[in-house]
Design an enzyme around this catalytic site. Sequence first.
Site, PDB file in Angstrom:
ATOM      1  CG  ASP A 106      25.652 -61.223  62.148  1.00 49.00           C
ATOM      2  OD1 ASP A 106      24.809 -60.428  62.596  1.00 49.00           O
ATOM      3  OD2 ASP A 106      25.770 -62.395  62.549  1.00 49.00           O
ATOM      4  CD  GLU A 107      20.184 -60.738  61.670  1.00 45.60           C
ATOM      5  OE1 GLU A 107      19.295 -61.224  60.944  1.00 45.60           O
ATOM      6  OE2 GLU A 107      20.278 -60.989  62.883  1.00 45.60           O
TER       7      GLU A 107
END
Length: 365
Positions: A106-107
């Site tokens: 997610d990043e």
Amino acid sequence: MQATRKIIHVDMDAFFAAVEQRDDPKLKGKPVIVGGLPNSRGVVATCSYEARKYGIHSAMPSSIAKRKCPHAIFIKTNMEKYRAVSKQIMQIFLSFTDLVEPLALDEAYLDVTENKVGINSATLIAKQIKKRIFAETKLTASAGVSYNKFLAKVASGYQKPNGLTVVTPENADAFIDNIPIGDFFGVGKVTEEKFLQLGVKNGKDLRQLSEETLIREFQERGRTLYQNVRGVDERRVNPNRKRKSLGKETTLRENISNIHDMLPIIERLSENVSERLQAQQLVGKCIVVKVKFADFSQRTRRMTLDNYTNDKTTIFHYAEKLLHEFNLEDQSVRLLGVTTTELASAQTSRRKKANIKVYEQLKLF
């Protein structure tokens, strides 16, 4: 200070929980917790912002999360689904630049100093990325824009969810002044307590300490803090970065000395490590257990396995064995940690295993 680079850090908002809320409209606006179920010894992987209002956070035991929010909706993790969405998002990043360094599902960091869309403004690129992510996945992301990785990552955590924070060379000092000391890289709970005892609450206070003092108190980490608080971070965005280890540790609210009280904590840490390995499609071959005692001394034990693994039961099995090797009788423990090292791609590991089987079959002839 390298003011010429243009770095974006993109961080999806409550990623696992947001995917579940997107896929089931009945969950929108409700406290959703993704991870272990409350009647197990599992932990929270992530939770929706509605759940965070009750003080719930990642790595919290699911049983405690249930007590804090009895009406929360618990959902078991579905890594296959989250990986598929993550792949969509990474493809969006790659349409802007090849210099993409994923940190998790997610990043990621993006270096857009030179980019594929010919836009000079990193802020405009960040806006376009956020817009495309929402258009293609119906999920929101927060972004930090700056001239180095440290500032971009800290900035992405501000104004969440769906935020965009820009830190320029001109406003960097003012921004850093207000960063809480606990938000600096390498400052955990214990180090934060030590800083607070020194009267250091934020970046402005930290900047008053000399490099010699920081190195004396915190070794090499002190040198990094001295540079970061002055807006210096020369690390490049590395699309080929390989992790050397992956682990999780926790400082206990109260020191404990009974090994039976430590085992549930080791189990939760093992589960967290397993989930993060699976999320990044990694496997490890060496298990390390870390113990820090009340006097702040620490020791580690490690074991190299015959085969790679990211299975939580396997990791906990060996972590439990290692914990028993410490001979913890009458010793007060303040921190426990579980780490996997000698990491490899899960796919590479499967290919190696297949090749070994073929070789063993050939030896029969």
